[in-house]
Design an enzyme around this catalytic site. Structure first.
Site, PDB file in Angstrom:
ATOM      1  N   ASN A  28       0.842  -1.195   0.000  1.00 44.87           N
ATOM      2  CA  ASN A  28       0.000   0.000   0.000  1.00 44.87           C
ATOM      3  C   ASN A  28       0.876   1.243   0.000  1.00 44.87           C
ATOM      4  OD1 ASN A  28      -2.425   1.604   0.342  1.00 44.87           O
ATOM      5  ND2 ASN A  28      -1.857   1.873   2.494  1.00 44.87           N
ATOM      6  N   SER A  73       4.973   6.614   2.393  1.00 45.71           N
ATOM      7  CA  SER A  73       5.544   5.293   2.675  1.00 45.71           C
ATOM      8  C   SER A  73       4.894   4.246   1.779  1.00 45.71           C
ATOM      9  CB  SER A  73       5.252   4.885   4.130  1.00 45.71           C
ATOM     10  OG  SER A  73       5.670   5.867   5.039  1.00 45.71           O
ATOM     11  N   ASP A 126      -2.461   0.226   8.131  1.00 49.33           N
ATOM     12  CA  ASP A 126      -1.224   1.001   7.912  1.00 49.33           C
ATOM     13  C   ASP A 126      -0.094   0.601   8.867  1.00 49.33           C
ATOM     14  OD1 ASP A 126      -2.566   2.427   5.943  1.00 49.33           O
ATOM     15  OD2 ASP A 126      -3.250   3.972   7.329  1.00 49.33           O
ATOM     16  N   HIS A 169       1.002   4.999   1.268  1.00 53.37           N
ATOM     17  CA  HIS A 169       0.335   5.795   2.302  1.00 53.37           C
ATOM     18  C   HIS A 169       0.985   7.178   2.402  1.00 53.37           C
ATOM     19  CE1 HIS A 169      -2.012   6.600   5.890  1.00 53.37           C
ATOM     20  NE2 HIS A 169      -0.918   7.114   6.419  1.00 53.37           N
TER      21      HIS A 169
END
Ligand code: GRF
Length: 247
Positions: free
Chosen positions: A138, A167, A176, A140
């Protein structure tokens, strides 16, 4: 299948990367919810042959997401698993379990090596994450572990932080919180607006995402096991790998 779900096969198969004949491109599926500027970076890199990847499909939970148009224009398979249903169930929200069931079926058909969440705005369950045919990463918009969740730019501006960034991390059941693979950082300007900061961080995202995928595709970053993500050469710095990209 519900009328809120549309699986659209591409007219022509996704263009394969120009990776050398002896290396197979990394097959990537991308999950999106919005504009898709990060997806576009990957499409452009694949088409230019500058990343050894093949985008095998794009799933959106938002029917109108411009990311879907970008994928279609590039001849990439798309699946719209809208979170708002139409027809007799008009306006009823598709539960995450239903979304995940259809998404899993689609991903198993595409058989990606890697799943990338690029602006995908739903929280995925542990069962789904365990069941997918490939690891998930992912993108972020914060320097994790700081500012998990939403409204990261506003929260940074309300803090005394002088640095911000984005990130790329491995997706686990905790929001996260998976292993951070890479980060790109910038200095926060005095009196900067949240919109300005967002644009500057997105500029970093457009560099950190392909860089991270290149490291994975080349085997520098090994994320086959989500819990033991590591750099494959012992002379490399520890994770996360950081880029200072002030602009
Ligand atoms: C990015 O800012 C990303 O950090 C966040 O969603 C945004 C997606 O942008 N998770 P785009 O759809 O790739 O343009």
């Amino acid at each position: 299948m519900s009328d809120s779900i549309a699986i659209v096969p591409a007219q022509s198969k996704a263009i394969s990367s120009s990776a050398s004949a002896d290396s197979t491109p990394l097959k990537i599926a991308v999950l999106v919810s919005g504009n898709g500027s990060n997806l576009q970076i990957l499409i452009d890199a694949m088409q230019a042959g500058s990343l050894p990847i093949e985008l095998v499909g794009v799933i959106s939970n938002v029917k109108e997401a411009y990311a879907i148009t970008r994928a279609e224009q590039a001849g990439i398979d798309t699946a719209i698993l809208s979170h708002i249903t139409e027809g007799e169930n008009m306006g009823k929200r598709m539960g995450i379990k239903t979304f995940e069931r259809h998404a899993l079926t689609q991903l198993k058909e595409w058989q990606p090596d890697l799943i990338v969440l690029a602006g995908f705005m739903r929280v995925l369950s542990a069962d789904f994450i365990d069941a997918t045919p490939a690891p998930i990463i992912n993108l972020h918009p914060s320097l994790l572990p700081k500012y998990k969740g939403l409204d990261t730019h506003q929260r940074v501006l309300q803090s005394a932080d002088t640095y911000h960034g984005c990130s790329v991390h491995v997706v686990t059941a905790e929001l996260d919180a998976g292993q951070v693979l890479t980060q790109a950082m910038l200095a926060v300007y005095k009196d900067e607006s949240a919109d300005n900061l967002k644009v500057r961080v997105q500029n970093l995202e457009h560099q950190i995402l392909p860089w991270t995928i290149l490291l994975i595709a080349c085997g520098v970053l090994d994320i086959k096991s989500l819990n033991t993500a590591h750099v494959s050469a012992n002379y490399m710095p520890k994770l996360p790998l950081k880029l200072w990209l002030d602009s």
